[in-house]
Design an enzyme around this catalytic site. Sequence first.
Site, short mmCIF file in Angstrom:
data_model
loop_
_atom_site.label_atom_id
_atom_site.label_comp_id
_atom_site.label_asym_id
_atom_site.label_seq_id
_atom_site.Cartn_x
_atom_site.Cartn_y
_atom_site.Cartn_z
N ARG A 59 -14.71 6.82 38.93
CA ARG A 59 -13.90 6.99 40.15
C ARG A 59 -13.22 8.36 40.18
NH1 ARG A 59 -11.85 1.28 39.80
NH2 ARG A 59 -13.16 0.10 41.22
N GLY A 60 -12.76 8.82 39.02
CA GLY A 60 -12.08 10.12 38.94
C GLY A 60 -12.97 11.25 39.42
#
Length: 326
Positions: free
Chosen positions: A265-266
């Site tokens: 997600r980062g």
Amino acid sequence: MKLCLLLNVIDPKIGGVMIMGDRGTGKSTTVRSLVDLLPEIKVVAGDPYNSDPEDPESMGIEVRESVVKGENLTVVMTKINMVDLPLGATEDRVCGTIDIEKALTEGVKAFEPGLLAKANRGILYVDEVNLLDDHLVDVLLDSAASGWNTVEREGISISHPARFILIGSGNPEEGELRPQLLDRFGMHAQVGTVRDAELRVKIVEERARFDKNPKEFRHSYKAEQEKLRQQIASARACLSSVQIDHDLKVKISKVCAELNVDGLRGDIVTNRAAKSLAALKGRDQVTAEDIATVIPNCLRHRLRKDPLESIDSGLLVIEKFYEVFS
């Protein structure tokens, strides 16, 4: 905080923003002021889900059936919705309820839409999100991630689109969110109390000016606000043409890997936020400077492994960024 909010308006797929800060620092005021900057969108008239007449993915079931039958839809322009979620809200109020009696007696799926339906294609704001029941937070995050809300009651199942920008705010003194919940927010902004005496005086004076004559106060900022609104509208329009070099993508992922960020997600959020910032500045190419601006807000809340740890201030992320990008 303001930049995170603007980037989410430009690209809602960033996944929302979590704002943590001292009480009385204007978190709620800032979020609610965002309404005046939001652009207008096309919706199907009278539809409880603010269905997009051009995108089947953002249509309610009834609207989609009408499109399949070839019926003409009445389309209207409306401001993007902003829905406030009160702390005492029940799950039924949030997700919607099914009228079992009507379903049994009349043989129809009688669904009373909730706040998630109203927030579709808009913004859902949860003040003091860290005080909200965990199961409600799970429901919100699941809907925000999947874009759909499903209600199951007594053998009846109803789904509707629920694509919204989730904005949460809270005071760290009242407890942090669990790391796995924090990870679901695209960005994280930390707000501190202003220490500069001159600036504090300016804020007090502005507040007094607003209290004295709110209409005149708003009017004094009208030109600036209109300029920002136009900037957001043009950034949304040109977002799809913004490019990011493969080399920069590799470096973003290297920063995430070396910081030991769980999941991907980062990486995804940093790429999206950097593109949005480039679009906001009127460019079609992402620079390393764009990434440096957004990466602390995209990664800082993903570094925490232990719920008792405090969230990194972003210095660790910036240090790693300069190490990899230098």
